[in-house]
Design an enzyme around this catalytic site. Sequence first.
Site, PDB file in Angstrom:
ATOM      1  N   TYR A 147      -2.604  -1.264  10.237  1.00 15.07           N
ATOM      2  CA  TYR A 147      -2.620  -1.554   8.803  1.00 15.07           C
ATOM      3  C   TYR A 147      -1.317  -1.110   8.152  1.00 15.07           C
ATOM      4  CZ  TYR A 147      -4.024  -1.188   3.884  1.00 15.07           C
ATOM      5  OH  TYR A 147      -4.086  -1.297   2.516  1.00 15.07           O
ATOM      6  N   SER A 175       0.853  -1.190   0.000  1.00 10.58           N
ATOM      7  CA  SER A 175       0.000   0.000   0.000  1.00 10.58           C
ATOM      8  C   SER A 175       0.883   1.233   0.000  1.00 10.58           C
ATOM      9  CB  SER A 175      -0.890  -0.006   1.248  1.00 10.58           C
ATOM     10  OG  SER A 175      -1.509   1.251   1.455  1.00 10.58           O
TER      11      SER A 175
END
Length: 308
Positions: free
Chosen positions: A155, A142
């Site tokens: 995350y 990401s």
Amino acid sequence: MGRRQCTLDGKVAIVTGAARGQGEAEARLFVAEGAKVMLTDVSPEGGAVAEALGDLAAFSQQDVGSTADWERVVKATTQRFGRLDILVNNAAIYKMRSLLDTTDEEFDEITRINQRGPFLGMRAVAPAMRAAGGGSIINISSGAGLRGVRNVLAYATTKWAVRGMSKCAALELAGDRIRVNSIHPGVIETPMLNHNPAAFNEAMVRATPIGRIGQPEDIARMVLYLASDAAGQFHAEAKIGDAHVLFGNGYFCDPSMSAAIYIYVPDVDATFKRAVSLGAKAIREPADSTVRSDASIFSHRILLYGCA
């Protein structure tokens, strides 16, 4: 160079998290390009996707945090399709939580799926890829795995780990002709965005040079390229899935960035203007297909060589 340079004819892939979103888009594109694909997901909905794709696809329900499930999926794939060439570690979960609001249970759950999952996957597929003469592992990280991001600590931590594991695994598996790369998408229109306040998503879109939300198919095309033999020169690289990753919030001025790097973008003008506005020293030019075989996918490139 033509699109068919990225064909996957004769190759066999496992795509995790393939019931929807990016994983589904990747599986559909792989099949369209000739691959046989084992779709996996914790949700049984992936079975309907595989059925719609026909004889080139199969589905196995999987908990990516389980060693036993990985062993079962790899065995089922090689038994069904005869070999294994590609792994896309796409499955992930996301919760918007600050450091102080993250519980032990939430941190452990996110780590189990997002970090342990890719680790188990790479370890499980490596022997089968070695037997096939090599392969390609694509780990979906990401933009949060490239810079600090507020309110997604667990995350983001796992996505940094995916980037690091990719580089380490690439070094260890290179001798077996197994390439390992990571992709770092920006804001992509998937169900994950439903966890964010609308205003947060709108702000992220405004920060992107092209001014629109990314689509799962945008990332799927990049995954296709890295999975194909056309990307044979790419190993231990982090491919940027959205220009916001480099230019959003001035990230590109992070001193840890390489002294000079090329980035390939479909909208060179918007990206170049954004880079310059943030103080970049940059040169833009057409992609040269004699140097880079991905020129048909990324039509222009920008050379970044430092911060103002």
